[in-house]
Design a protein around this motif. Structure first.
Motif, PDB file in Angstrom:
ATOM      1  N   VAL A  20       0.807  -1.208  -0.066  1.00 30.81           N
ATOM      2  CA  VAL A  20       0.153  -0.225   0.047  1.00 30.81           C
ATOM      3  C   VAL A  20       0.825   1.158   0.090  1.00 30.81           C
ATOM      4  CG1 VAL A  20      -1.491   1.244   1.498  1.00 30.81           C
ATOM      5  CG2 VAL A  20      -1.915  -1.323   1.132  1.00 30.81           C
ATOM      6  N   VAL A  21       1.808   1.161   0.708  1.00 30.27           N
ATOM      7  CA  VAL A  21       2.787   2.378   0.702  1.00 30.27           C
ATOM      8  C   VAL A  21       3.348   2.715  -0.426  1.00 30.27           C
ATOM      9  CG1 VAL A  21       4.790   3.420   2.174  1.00 30.27           C
ATOM     10  CG2 VAL A  21       2.823   2.386   3.471  1.00 30.27           C
ATOM     11  N   MET A  22       4.154   1.555  -0.962  1.00 30.69           N
ATOM     12  CA  MET A  22       4.644   1.752  -2.352  1.00 30.69           C
ATOM     13  C   MET A  22       3.943   2.140  -3.368  1.00 30.69           C
ATOM     14  SD  MET A  22       7.862   1.197  -1.700  1.00 30.69           S
ATOM     15  CE  MET A  22       7.935   1.795   0.074  1.00 30.69           C
ATOM     16  N   LEU A  23       2.499   1.841  -3.413  1.00 30.19           N
ATOM     17  CA  LEU A  23       1.529   2.314  -4.519  1.00 30.19           C
ATOM     18  C   LEU A  23       1.444   3.657  -4.278  1.00 30.19           C
ATOM     19  CD1 LEU A  23      -1.029  -0.526  -4.494  1.00 30.19           C
ATOM     20  CD2 LEU A  23       0.591   0.030  -6.263  1.00 30.19           C
ATOM     21  N   LEU A  26      -0.292   5.831  -7.310  1.00 29.19           N
ATOM     22  CA  LEU A  26      -1.396   4.793  -7.869  1.00 29.19           C
ATOM     23  C   LEU A  26      -2.740   4.706  -7.131  1.00 29.19           C
ATOM     24  CD1 LEU A  26       0.601   1.926  -9.400  1.00 29.19           C
ATOM     25  CD2 LEU A  26      -0.441   3.817 -10.704  1.00 29.19           C
ATOM     26  N   PRO A  27      -3.885   4.761  -7.407  1.00 32.07           N
ATOM     27  CA  PRO A  27      -5.180   4.362  -6.535  1.00 32.07           C
ATOM     28  C   PRO A  27      -4.903   2.972  -6.271  1.00 32.07           C
ATOM     29  CG  PRO A  27      -5.555   4.536  -9.160  1.00 32.07           C
ATOM     30  CD  PRO A  27      -4.247   4.837  -9.153  1.00 32.07           C
ATOM     31  N   LEU A  39       7.847  -0.576  -6.853  1.00 30.87           N
ATOM     32  CA  LEU A  39       7.194  -1.931  -6.878  1.00 30.87           C
ATOM     33  C   LEU A  39       8.011  -3.115  -6.820  1.00 30.87           C
ATOM     34  CD1 LEU A  39       4.205  -1.400  -9.362  1.00 30.87           C
ATOM     35  CD2 LEU A  39       4.205  -1.114  -6.860  1.00 30.87           C
ATOM     36  N   LYS A  40       9.404  -2.923  -6.997  1.00 33.26           N
ATOM     37  CA  LYS A  40      10.330  -3.974  -6.796  1.00 33.26           C
ATOM     38  C   LYS A  40      10.315  -4.543  -5.319  1.00 33.26           C
ATOM     39  CE  LYS A  40      14.430  -2.631  -7.927  1.00 33.26           C
ATOM     40  NZ  LYS A  40      15.937  -2.185  -7.696  1.00 33.26           N
ATOM     41  N   ILE A  41      10.118  -3.714  -4.425  1.00 32.51           N
ATOM     42  CA  ILE A  41       9.926  -4.427  -3.019  1.00 32.51           C
ATOM     43  C   ILE A  41       8.796  -5.260  -2.761  1.00 32.51           C
ATOM     44  CG2 ILE A  41       9.817  -3.672  -0.643  1.00 32.51           C
ATOM     45  CD1 ILE A  41      11.352  -1.008  -1.119  1.00 32.51           C
TER      46      ILE A  41
END
Length: 494
Positions: A387-390, A395-396, A442-444
């Motif tokens: 959620v945090v990386m999004l 991004l929604p 989004l790699k993580i």
């Protein structure tokens, strides 16, 4: 104004300066409490008591700032207290309380995995002094007050970076100090030029704008950009960004987390007030700085293998996104920048706390590759990290999308009004950079869920209190996406 009237104004101003007086007393009190507790209690008990006292002192300062009725100029127009300053004080207090709570809620087992990064108890008093400097920054409308508060914040930041015993901390703090000294010198020179042209240090004075208008636009723009150097440094904007990855990497996670939000919040408010007062043509140079910061931060983050350094370069890029709203030079842009900072508080603190939680699962390693496969053993933390990386990507269904949408909408509105081509370039390349950031953010989550761990998890599970704190920070990221008007109405009424 006669001397008697000046003294009366100073006495009257103390009613609006209560939180700052309280933080000064708390700073001294924490130092005395440390000396007394270190003789009467164990190190662990001393740390817990000082953490409780620090959180209490910070919450009192925050509540006092919200509830005090006095508004207006203080100390002969040296400071200006309004609802906007109070809002940013609340953001700063929330960040400070969160980092102290995170550090205090750890268990002894967790702390064994990063002994070099263990903060000494002096950090509580230094953080309080840093918050004091940030509080004064939020009210500063005089060039002298801006400079002095910025220096107080900088000195405390240097000390907090160097407070641990590692060699990396010493190197990071020295780099921080050197770049800070250069930016402060440039800023002071710019202020001296502005004072020479106007004869006043009060940026809210009508004389300030009238006298600046009598000078050539190139001269005014040059003096203005020199003056903004110190704020660009605090916001980690190009070309005063070089210290950021080394200082964040050197500082313990709670300190780096607060660096990523506290000074940026106060610096943004001072920046908005300065660009509103300066009549020079600053839109184009600030647009170039924003674009350079976004691009350099994103491209540098692509190559990082250390999670904390990745977040450091991420803060440079996000500082550029915050500046997008300021570049719009309109009310909606300023509101968008304020919304961005307020929501960035939850996003960035959660990001730093989560990478620290996963690092402790890998014996203190912050290498992104070592996070592979940890999602199976820490599913809730892995979902929170996703959620945090999004949100950092924009991004929604996260509020990061809303923040970027508001900033770029204000920028596009400004372009339609001014037809400045640099605003269109910033809009196009800024959106493209948001796409580029997908590859490293989004790699993580990809490693957490879709890669098999190459090493055994031998670290402790984060304490329940720390997991609850992370959950409290992640929840607004989703809630404010669905109900952004809750925060937007508050900002619009400032």
């Amino acid at each position: 104004m006669q001397l008697r009237d000046q003294l009366q104004d100073i006495l009257d101003s103390l009613g609006g300066f209560g939180p700052e007086v309280w933080l000064s007393v708390a700073f001294a009190g924490l130092l005395v409490a440390e000396l007394l507790l270190s003789r009467a209690a164990s190190p662990q008990q001393t740390r817990r008591w000082l953490a409780v006292l620090s959180i209490g002192a910070l919450l009192v300062a925050g509540c006092w700032a919200v509830l005090q009725p006095l508004r207006g100029f203080l100390f002969l127009h040296l400071l200006f207290l309004d609802d906007q300053a109070v809002f940013f004080k609340v953001v700063i207090i929330l960040g400070a309380v969160a980092v102290v709570a995170y550090e205090a809620f750890g268990t002894a087992e967790e702390d064994l995995y990063q002994p070099a990064d263990r903060l000494p108890v002096e950090w509580y008093s230094l953080l309080t002094a840093l918050v004091l400097g940030l509080f004064i920054m939020t009210m500063a409308t005089n060039l002298l007050a801006i400079y002095l508060s910025l220096e107080l914040v900088s000195i405390c930041s240097y000390l907090l970076t160097a407070l641990t015993t590692s060699r990396k901390a010493a190197e990071g703090s020295i780099k921080y100090l050197l770049f800070g000294a250069v930016s402060s010198a440039i800023m002071l020179y710019g202020m001296s030029l502005l004072y020479g042209m106007t004869g006043t240090l009060d940026i809210t004075s009508t004389v300030f704008g009238v006298e600046l208008a009598k000078n050539g636009p190139v001269v005014v723009a040059l003096a203005s950009m020199l003056t903004l150097a110190g704020l660009l440094f605090k916001l980690s904007l190009v070309p005063f960004h070089i210290w950021t990855p080394d200082a964040y990497d050197a500082a313990p996670v709670p300190v780096a987390a607060f660096f990523s939000i506290g000074p940026k919040a106060a610096g943004l408010l001072v920046l908005m007030r300065l660009v509103s007062a300066l009549p020079g043509e600053l839109q184009t140079p600030l647009a170039v700085i924003a674009l350079a910061s976004i691009t350099l931060g994103n491209l540098s983050a692509l190559w990082q293998t250390d999670a904390k350094r990745l977040l450091a370069y991420s803060t440079i890029a996000h500082a550029g996104f915050i500046l997008v709203g300021v570049v719009a030079f309109n009310e909606s842009g300023f509101q968008a920048a304020t919304f961005y900072v307020a929501t960035y508080l939850f996003i960035n603190l959660a990001a730093f706390f989560l990478i620290d939680a996963f690092a402790r699962s890998t014996a203190g390693s912050l290498r992104i590759g070592d996070f592979a496969g940890l999602g199976a053993g820490r599913p809730l933390l892995a979902v929170a990290m996703t959620v945090v990386m999004l949100a950092l990507t924009g991004l929604p269904p996260t509020v990061g999308f809303t923040a970027k949408l508001l900033s770029f909408s204000a920028l596009l509105q400004a372009y339609q009004t001014t037809e400045n081509p640099w605003l269109l370039v910033l809009f196009g390349l800024g959106v493209l950079n948001a796409v580029i950031s997908l590859f490293y953010y989004l790699k993580i989550p990809y490693l957490l869920f879709f890669k098999v761990s190459t090493r055994r998890e031998n670290g402790p599970v984060p304490s329940v209190a720390r997991q609850v704190l992370i959950g409290v920070l992640v929840a607004p990221i989703i809630i404010l996406f669905m109900k952004p008007d809750w925060l937007l109405r508050l900002i619009a009424n400032l």
